[in-house]
Motif scaffolding. Sequence first.
Motif, PDB file in Angstrom:
ATOM      1  N   LEU A 129       0.838  -1.205   0.000  1.00  0.00           N
ATOM      2  CA  LEU A 129       0.000   0.000   0.000  1.00  0.00           C
ATOM      3  C   LEU A 129       0.872   1.253   0.000  1.00  0.00           C
ATOM      4  CD1 LEU A 129      -3.144   0.091   0.181  1.00  0.00           C
ATOM      5  CD2 LEU A 129      -2.815   1.052   2.444  1.00  0.00           C
ATOM      6  N   MET A 130       1.916   1.202   0.835  1.00  0.00           N
ATOM      7  CA  MET A 130       2.818   2.351   0.914  1.00  0.00           C
ATOM      8  C   MET A 130       3.472   2.626  -0.441  1.00  0.00           C
ATOM      9  SD  MET A 130       5.768   3.089   3.677  1.00  0.00           S
ATOM     10  CE  MET A 130       7.034   1.995   3.121  1.00  0.00           C
ATOM     11  N   LEU A 131       3.952   1.561  -1.086  1.00  0.00           N
ATOM     12  CA  LEU A 131       4.596   1.724  -2.392  1.00  0.00           C
ATOM     13  C   LEU A 131       3.612   2.268  -3.424  1.00  0.00           C
ATOM     14  CD1 LEU A 131       6.913  -1.371  -2.995  1.00  0.00           C
ATOM     15  CD2 LEU A 131       7.569   1.046  -3.111  1.00  0.00           C
ATOM     16  N   MET A 132       2.371   1.760  -3.374  1.00  0.00           N
ATOM     17  CA  MET A 132       1.372   2.223  -4.345  1.00  0.00           C
ATOM     18  C   MET A 132       1.083   3.707  -4.142  1.00  0.00           C
ATOM     19  SD  MET A 132      -2.430   0.794  -5.190  1.00  0.00           S
ATOM     20  CE  MET A 132      -3.118   1.154  -3.590  1.00  0.00           C
ATOM     21  N   LEU A 133       0.907   4.104  -2.883  1.00  0.00           N
ATOM     22  CA  LEU A 133       0.643   5.517  -2.594  1.00  0.00           C
ATOM     23  C   LEU A 133       1.855   6.379  -2.968  1.00  0.00           C
ATOM     24  CD1 LEU A 133      -1.259   5.093   0.770  1.00  0.00           C
ATOM     25  CD2 LEU A 133      -2.116   6.348  -1.210  1.00  0.00           C
ATOM     26  N   MET A 134       3.038   5.897  -2.608  1.00  0.00           N
ATOM     27  CA  MET A 134       4.251   6.675  -2.919  1.00  0.00           C
ATOM     28  C   MET A 134       4.407   6.862  -4.420  1.00  0.00           C
ATOM     29  SD  MET A 134       7.115   5.216  -0.280  1.00  0.00           S
ATOM     30  CE  MET A 134       8.408   6.380  -0.737  1.00  0.00           C
ATOM     31  N   GLN A 164       1.482  21.962  -9.230  1.00  0.00           N
ATOM     32  CA  GLN A 164       2.743  21.381  -8.772  1.00  0.00           C
ATOM     33  C   GLN A 164       2.638  19.865  -8.588  1.00  0.00           C
ATOM     34  OE1 GLN A 164       3.633  21.942  -4.679  1.00  0.00           O
ATOM     35  NE2 GLN A 164       5.550  20.828  -4.846  1.00  0.00           N
ATOM     36  N   MET A 165       3.536  19.136  -9.159  1.00  0.00           N
ATOM     37  CA  MET A 165       3.715  17.693  -8.925  1.00  0.00           C
ATOM     38  C   MET A 165       2.406  16.914  -8.874  1.00  0.00           C
ATOM     39  SD  MET A 165       6.896  17.031  -6.401  1.00  0.00           S
ATOM     40  CE  MET A 165       6.811  15.319  -6.863  1.00  0.00           C
ATOM     41  N   LEU A 166       1.606  17.008  -9.918  1.00  0.00           N
ATOM     42  CA  LEU A 166       0.311  16.335  -9.897  1.00  0.00           C
ATOM     43  C   LEU A 166       0.495  14.833 -10.084  1.00  0.00           C
ATOM     44  CD1 LEU A 166      -1.752  18.903 -11.977  1.00  0.00           C
ATOM     45  CD2 LEU A 166      -1.304  18.844  -9.518  1.00  0.00           C
ATOM     46  N   GLY A 167      -0.109  14.083  -9.195  1.00  0.00           N
ATOM     47  CA  GLY A 167      -0.005  12.623  -9.273  1.00  0.00           C
ATOM     48  C   GLY A 167      -1.339  11.992  -9.618  1.00  0.00           C
ATOM     49  N   LEU A 168      -1.448  10.709  -9.323  1.00  0.00           N
ATOM     50  CA  LEU A 168      -2.669   9.961  -9.618  1.00  0.00           C
ATOM     51  C   LEU A 168      -3.441   9.748  -8.319  1.00  0.00           C
ATOM     52  CD1 LEU A 168      -4.290   8.117 -11.670  1.00  0.00           C
ATOM     53  CD2 LEU A 168      -2.880   6.234 -10.819  1.00  0.00           C
ATOM     54  N   HIS A 169      -4.674  10.314  -8.249  1.00  0.00           N
ATOM     55  CA  HIS A 169      -5.519  10.100  -7.076  1.00  0.00           C
ATOM     56  C   HIS A 169      -6.099   8.684  -7.145  1.00  0.00           C
ATOM     57  CE1 HIS A 169      -8.336  10.675  -3.895  1.00  0.00           C
ATOM     58  NE2 HIS A 169      -9.360  10.496  -4.700  1.00  0.00           N
ATOM     59  N   LEU A 170      -6.044   7.938  -6.049  1.00  0.00           N
ATOM     60  CA  LEU A 170      -6.398   6.520  -6.131  1.00  0.00           C
ATOM     61  C   LEU A 170      -7.869   6.208  -5.817  1.00  0.00           C
ATOM     62  CD1 LEU A 170      -3.153   5.008  -4.574  1.00  0.00           C
ATOM     63  CD2 LEU A 170      -3.850   4.996  -6.970  1.00  0.00           C
ATOM     64  N   GLY A 171      -8.540   7.068  -5.067  1.00  0.00           N
ATOM     65  CA  GLY A 171      -9.943   6.806  -4.718  1.00  0.00           C
ATOM     66  C   GLY A 171     -10.780   6.586  -5.977  1.00  0.00           C
ATOM     67  N   GLY A 172     -11.578   5.520  -5.992  1.00  0.00           N
ATOM     68  CA  GLY A 172     -12.454   5.245  -7.134  1.00  0.00           C
ATOM     69  C   GLY A 172     -11.759   4.569  -8.307  1.00  0.00           C
ATOM     70  N   LYS A 173     -10.440   4.489  -8.261  1.00  0.00           N
ATOM     71  CA  LYS A 173      -9.699   3.853  -9.363  1.00  0.00           C
ATOM     72  C   LYS A 173      -9.651   2.332  -9.145  1.00  0.00           C
ATOM     73  CE  LYS A 173      -8.227   7.776 -11.302  1.00  0.00           C
ATOM     74  NZ  LYS A 173      -8.463   8.778 -10.297  1.00  0.00           N
TER      75      LYS A 173
END
Length: 317
Positions: A110-115, A139-148
């Motif tokens: 989970l940590m790796l996925m969030l990181m 700035q530094m837009l990532g991938l939000h995981l909720g709903g994915k």
Amino acid sequence: MAELYLTRPMPPKALRAAQAAFNVTERPLNTPLKKGEMRASLVLYDVVIPTLGDLFTAEVFEGMEGSRCRLLANFGVGYNHIDVEAARKVGIAVTNTPGAVTEATADIALMLMLMSARRAAEGERLVRAGKWTGWHPTQMLGLHLGGKTCGIIGMGRIGQAIARRVHYGLGMKVMYHSRSYKHLEMPARAADSLEALLAASDCVILAVPGGAETRHLIGAAELASMRPHAHLINIARGDVVDETALIAALQSGQIGGAGLDVYENEPRVPEALRQMENVTLLPHLGTAALDVREEMGLMAVENAIAHLNDQPLLNPL
Ligand code: NAP
């Protein structure tokens, strides 16, 4: 008293448990055993507690039919470093430590996925380098995981612990690919095929055992099936992924990023992976917490004691 060999220094609690039942020799090194050491250990000790990196190949067991050692009580759930069939042929049983590692390893996944998805390692490097210029809307837009969709490959103990975390904790949809259909406590869809899972997932997490059956399960073709923004997380074993193909897929932007706890040639991590900002690299931390390592050690020792007392082994392979 029966003789027991620990191939690495153990957490004191596990060492004490072993010493209560055996005359214990603890090898004072943290490096893998060499072939000669492995063969000697089979001759000299009643039980050996080996671990990751100790390559008990068929060659090591050659001619060991009458050896003193009758049990390899592996410290760890993964046992792809031991040729269990070759051990069995010379009458040596093998056990592992399932369950003790499950929750801690799922945490690391989970940590790796969030990181990886939220660019945490890259951001931390930026701050440490004194290069952060301040917050701004893009700035530094990532991938939000909720709903994915989180695609889990290998829905065993760790896979299911990951599924619980991503469903209940992050509100992700769960899809999985395993050898068999699972009745699970949370909604999860069995993918029609590995390719279907790869094509539908925003994050793919590998939780299969290592070994011949899963070697390079994820290669160039599988990486090509993934979505360009998707992240690949590997907490399983390094050779489940073709590392060269992974590097190519990351370099060409075929996938969005990768979070790795394990590598094909540990502890060697290719320079190309170390250079890429969208790759999060951990040094095989899956079970690295004192109480988890204690529990693993105690489980290995319990198997050794069962063997000593002619009782059924607790975790036979
Ligand atoms: P497990 O309960 O045996 O689960 C493994 C799952 O993988 C099973 O559900 C199995 O499917 C599935 N599987 C096996 N071969 C497959 C294949 N070819 N394709 C698709 N699925 C396949 O084991 P676990 O306790 O979850 O541990 C899994 C692995 O994680 C270990 O073997 C170890 O290598 C690794 N691990 C790594 C760390 C770390 O520090 N990074 C820590 C602990 C464990 P079925 O159930 O259908 O048979």
